[in-house]
Design an enzyme around this catalytic site. Structure first.
Site, short mmCIF file in Angstrom:
data_model
loop_
_atom_site.label_atom_id
_atom_site.label_comp_id
_atom_site.label_asym_id
_atom_site.label_seq_id
_atom_site.Cartn_x
_atom_site.Cartn_y
_atom_site.Cartn_z
N CYS A 111 -14.74 4.12 1.08
CA CYS A 111 -15.24 2.96 0.38
C CYS A 111 -14.73 3.20 -1.11
O CYS A 111 -14.20 4.37 -1.55
CB CYS A 111 -16.57 2.75 0.62
SG CYS A 111 -17.64 4.17 -0.14
N CYS A 114 -16.24 5.88 -3.08
CA CYS A 114 -15.39 7.35 -2.94
C CYS A 114 -14.32 7.44 -4.06
O CYS A 114 -14.01 8.57 -4.55
CB CYS A 114 -14.88 7.56 -1.57
SG CYS A 114 -16.09 7.57 -0.24
N ASP A 517 26.11 -7.16 -19.20
CA ASP A 517 27.05 -6.58 -19.87
C ASP A 517 28.35 -6.49 -19.16
O ASP A 517 28.44 -7.09 -18.15
CB ASP A 517 26.55 -5.14 -19.88
CG ASP A 517 27.58 -4.02 -20.55
OD1 ASP A 517 28.04 -4.51 -21.47
OD2 ASP A 517 27.76 -2.89 -20.10
#
Length: 748
Positions: A111, A114, A517
């Site tokens: 959960c 934890c 570019d």
């Protein structure tokens, strides 16, 4: 808060406590019992670090000492060995630095509490710079100083609070995904199977009374519907109830709350009406609602697992062994991890290339689809670059290793993908906050609906309230965004476009200006020296020799063009003190004299010097101590798909701009060919940077470059796309990396 009595089991893990258990500890103002000394020590460690709030936040019991693997702690010190850490631990600052980064797989995470506990336990260790635990993937990302705390110290600190952690391995992660997927699939099968039977009964209950069905039979079918719906509520829908309870304990409104309320209220009311044999029934709504929600979560999990699996294909792309050729020509099989820069490797047909390098001998074709998404093999010969993980298709190749381990293109891409996975996109965070507010507003609306219909028409109060809870479910808001992002990331990677920043796609979608570019981006980057014009008393061959000497250590496309232009048997000059000036050129010393090779401005050529060679060609000027020696004409070809890509961007209403350090006349000629909206040439890197920063004030700007001379501009853009796998190592700051053809951008 969990209570202290022994009959509730161990305060930490919940296992039964032996009679008159001697292991007790004062926690949260009460005497707590434990099943063994190990659980007591884990609890003592949690309290000792000031993390006792874990016991008020958790929704499930923790992992006990009986579940831990004692042998793991005995072998944890092995992870401090450099050979064991190879491929598992990264060195962000480069070799020789003590700062390390590791991804740990945590076992026992149940959960959010934890996650909270582990993050604080790890963060409290000396030398830990950053830590992030991802609840979804069960992974912890830790950056720390190994001179202060070894990796084994982190693993042991996690074990001290009842969890087992070890360096992340893809196969273990896939097992976690598989278990979760099986659980969702089992629940969906139950909901779908029983739900279909409930729907059949619902049809009979709807039309039965009008066809003469007796009341006794009606309520028998109602009880049968209740019995078939019970497994759905008691098993299939449990994740929704568990999530709602967890959200309530955390003091927040999550998307599981209205789902649980809708299912719970509808089933409870239907069951009450069945017992009283009076009132409407909603068993069919409950079953189908649960089934469709489980199906949506299953699709979400599949999308995430597929994306993770696609990324982890990179991990399995490297071979375990390599064939190394010694100086005397002997062929030896060695572990791929022992290959070093400069080694000569034999790659047989069908084998994967163990490391980045260049072909020294042989001609073959190589499949690089693992990165580029392009199924067509590419021809490779002497001097051509090959990447680790690609497959040799036809003839044996001998390659000279240039990059190994974490420095290879494959490993770099893997690290960038991992970074993107652990970041939370801005759009997802906004959706989560909006979903919470939406849930609260919707609950208020449901309550108002119940009160309003109770006053106006009590018989319609319950159906109307349930309709609000079901129809206004925020699942689409909370699930669609992460699912869509995971699916999009996976699809783009398959065509060779790697997302390295989690929020890149949303910014790219809103960018109305796209800057390109020229050399190496819109063009192939495979330049060819098409003309040499001496401006002094030196001949063309000597000018080429000087240029080759200056460009010898450069990886720029111009350097490769000069290398191909110099005759193989020509005597090479030695250049010293060579310095690269990004966007301008190179300067160095040859035989005691100073040379410059690059743009007209950098070489110091007067504007009345010899003019452009060709309208479409690029000029490279060579000067010695301020005097122009000659000018080279280089020609490049457009990349496949450029015209279609730019046409697509213009149809989408985006403004296409070309920024280049190349000669203005060549840039203008290309811009006319491609119908570019704006084009600017003769730009230095800082001038590109200034242009990007100025345009950003008008809205998001996307920059597409090759990562060689565009680093500053790419970093300044709202979203940066780096083109070409050759420059991956120089484009780590890019948001997306295009490894395939430029036409892939149009597909994406």
């Amino acid at each position: 808060m969990d209570g202290p009595p022994n009959d509730l089991g161990c305060f930490h893990c919940g296992l039964p406590c032996p009679p008159e258990a001697p292991w007790e500890l004062d926690i949260l103002g009460a005497r707590r019992a434990f099943c063994c000394a190990g659980c007591r020590e884990i609890a003592a460690a949690i309290v000792g670090h000031g993390l006792q709030d874990y016991y008020t936040l958790r929704t499930e019991r923790g992992t006990g000492a009986r579940d831990a693997v004692p042998d793991f702690l005995k072998t944890a010190d092995l992870y401090d060995h450099p050979a064991i850490q190879e491929g598992l631990v990264a060195t962000p600052g480069g070799l020789g630095t003590s700062e390390k980064e590791v991804s740990l797989l945590l076992e026992g995470i149940r959960c959010a509490a934890c996650v909270w506990l582990n993050e604080r336990q790890i963060a409290a260790l000396p030398g830990v710079r950053a830590v992030h635990v991802n609840y979804t993937t069960q992974r912890a990302y830790v950056r720390w100083d190994e001179h202060v705390t070894p990796l084994s110290g982190i693993l042991k600190a996690i074990a001290a609070i009842g969890y087992v952690a070890h360096p992340y391995k893809p196969e273990v992660a896939q097992d976690v995904f598989a278990r979760k997927r099986r659980d969702l699939l089992h629940r969906f099968v139950i909901a779908g199977s029983f739900g279909m039977q409930v729907m059949m009964l619902a049809l009979a209950l709807d039309i039965g009374p009008s066809w003469g069905m007796s009341g006794h039979l009606f309520w028998i079918l109602a009880w049968l519907s209740a019995g078939l719906t019970l497994p759905i509520v008691a098993y299939a829908a449990v994740p929704f109830f568990r999530g709602a309870w967890h959200d309530l304990r955390q003091g927040r409104a999550g998307m599981d709350l209205p789902i649980a309320l809708g299912i719970g209220i509808a089933f409870s009311v239907s069951l009450a009406h069945t017992i009283r044999e009076h009132g409407p029934l909603y068993f069919d709504s409950v079953s189908m609602f649960a089934a469709f929600l489980l199906l949506s979560r299953l699709f979400e999990d599949l999308a995430r697992a597929r994306a993770a699996r696609t990324a982890e294909l990179l991990t399995h792309a490297l071979p375990q062994e390599a064939v190394r050729i010694s100086q005397d020509g002997r062929e030896d099989s060695v572990p791929a991890s022992l290959v070093q820069v400069g080694d000569r490797l034999l790659v047989r047909p069908g084998d994967r290339v163990p490391a980045d390098g260049v072909v020294a001998e042989g001609v073959s074709s190589v499949d690089e689809s693992i990165l580029t998404g392009e199924a067509r093999p590419l021809a490779k010969g002497p001097g051509e670059a090959v990447i680790a993980g690609s497959v040799n298709c036809e003839s044996p190749l001998v390659i000279t290793v240039q990059r190994v381990g974490r420095e290879t293109v494959l490993s770099t891409i893997e690290g960038l993908i991992e970074r993107a996975q652990r970041e939370k996109p801005r759009l997802t965070a906004i959706a989560e906050r909006a979903a919470s507010a939406f849930v609260i507003g919707m609950l208020v609306l449901a309550a108002a609906t119940a009160v309003g219909w109770r006053l106006a028409d009590p018989a319609r109060a319950l159906p109307a309230t349930l309709a609000v809870l079901v129809v206004a479910c925020p699942c689409a808001l909370s699930l669609a965004i992460p699912t869509a992002l995971a699916a999009a990331t996976n699809a783009l990677m398959r065509i060779g476009l790697v997302v390295t920043r989690s929020g890149a796609l949303e910014v790219l979608a809103g960018a109305k200006t796209v800057v390109f570019d020229k050399t190496g981006t819109l063009t192939e980057g495979r330049l060819a020296v098409t003309a040499v014009h001496p401006c002094a008393d030196l001949d063309a061959e000597t000018l080429l020799a000087i240029a080759c000497a200056l460009e010898q250590r450069s990886e720029h496309p111009i350097a490769q063009a000069f290398a191909r232009a110099c005759p193989p048997g020509q005597t090479r000059l030695a250049a010293e003190e060579v310095t690269a000036r990004p966007g301008q050129g190179l300067e160095g010393t040859i035989n005691g004299r100073h040379y410059r090779l690059g743009t007209r401005r950098f070489a110091g050529a007067a504007m009345d010097a010899r003019g452009p060679l060709l309208e479409e060609a690029s000029e490279v000027w060579l000067a010695r101590e301020g005097s122009v020696l000659g000018v080279f004409g280089l020609f490049d070809t457009l990349r496949p798909g450029v015209e279609d890509l730019l046409a697509t961007l213009r149809r989408q209403g985006r403004r296409v701009v070309l920024l280049s350090g190349d000669r203005a006349s060549a840039v203008s000629a290309l811009a006319r060919t491609l119908c570019v909206d704006e084009a600017y040439g003769d730009l230095l890197p800082d001038e590109k940077l200034a242009w990007i920063e100025a345009r950003r004030s008008q809205g998001p700007v996307a920059m597409v470059g090759d990562g060689v001379n565009d680093a500053a501009a790419l970093a300044a853009a709202s979203v940066a796309v780096s083109v070409g796998r050759r420059n991956v190592l120089a484009a780590r700051s890019a948001d997306l990396i295009l490894l395939g053809d430029l036409a892939s951008l149009r597909k994406g």
